[in-house]
Design an enzyme around this catalytic site. Structure first.
Site: not given
Length: 239
Positions: A28, A186, A161, A30, A129-130
């Site tokens: 991931d 995270d 996600k 961020d 990643t989103s």
């Protein structure tokens, strides 16, 4: 003898697991690799002010790890402005975050060292990643494009996600089995996505505490994590 047959078999199993490596490592972005959630804090609070309101702390926390559409829905609900122009807000937010990303991003503790160690070990890597492609391209100036074999962005998947689609897509693009990959996250949203995909999951809380979850390995930091440690995440060893 204190070191009996059972202890010897246990030691052999530990050795076998410690020498195993994942087929790929799926990162991931961020809050996991870089401390960019604080950048999003700035931009989101400024967007709320731009809209004539104030973003609540609970709403901001609910946005962590979510896709852009979800973030915008939470913003509208929190401001009590259900008819806001989402496209205009997204454009405003992305422009502001792009400005902030361009100043450079701060690595999370141990993240760069782990990424470089994984690359040095010859393991395939993916960034999952989103965040949308436009902003990811800016973030890659810090992360290094050469550090990832594939990149899966939030605006390039069938479902974001917490759906497992992003992680499954990453494994497909790499040509590996998702069950043989380690995903590093995270947030609860990301952790849910990774776990549902079938990957082994290592979670390092950043902005929010994460609940103990079956199948998820929790650590306070990535400091000290290396490819050998990642290899131990696939099988729990009974006492």
């Amino acid at each position: 003898m204190a070191f009996g047959a059972r202890s010897f078999r246990y030691a052999l199993r530990r050795l076998a697991l410690s020498s195993r490596q994942p087929a790929a490592v799926l990162f991931d972005m961020d809050g996991t690799l870089v401390d960019s959630e604080k950048v999003w804090d700035i931009a989101l609070y400024e967007l709320a002010t731009h809209a004539g309101g104030t973003l609540s702390e609970s709403a901001r926390l609910a946005m962590i790890g979510s896709a852009m559409a979800t973030t915008m829905r939470i913003l509208r609900d929190d401001l009590g402005q259900p008819d806001r122009d989402e496209a205009a807000d997204v454009a405003w937010l992305e422009h502001r975050v792009e400005e902030l990303f361009a100043d450079g991003l701060i690595w999370r503790p141990g993240a760069l060292e782990l990424l470089l160690a994984v690359r040095a070990a010859g393991l395939p890597t993916a960034l999952v990643t989103s965040t949308g492609r436009r902003l990811v391209e800016v973030a890659l100036n810090t992360l290094g494009r050469e550090n990832f074999d594939v990149i899966v962005c939030g605006d390039e998947v069938s479902a974001p996600k917490p759906d497992p689609a992003p992680y499954r897509r990453a494994a497909d693009l790499l040509g590996v089995k998702i069950a043989e990959c380690v995903a590093i996250e995270d947030s609860l949203t990301g952790m849910t996505s990774a776990l549902a995909s079938g990957a082994a999951v290592l979670a390092i809380p950043a902005e929010l505490e994460l609940p103990p979850t079956t199948g998820v390995h929790l650590r306070d930091t990535l400091v000290g994590v290396d490819p050998a440690f990642l290899g131990t995440l696939f099988t729990e060893i009974p006492a």
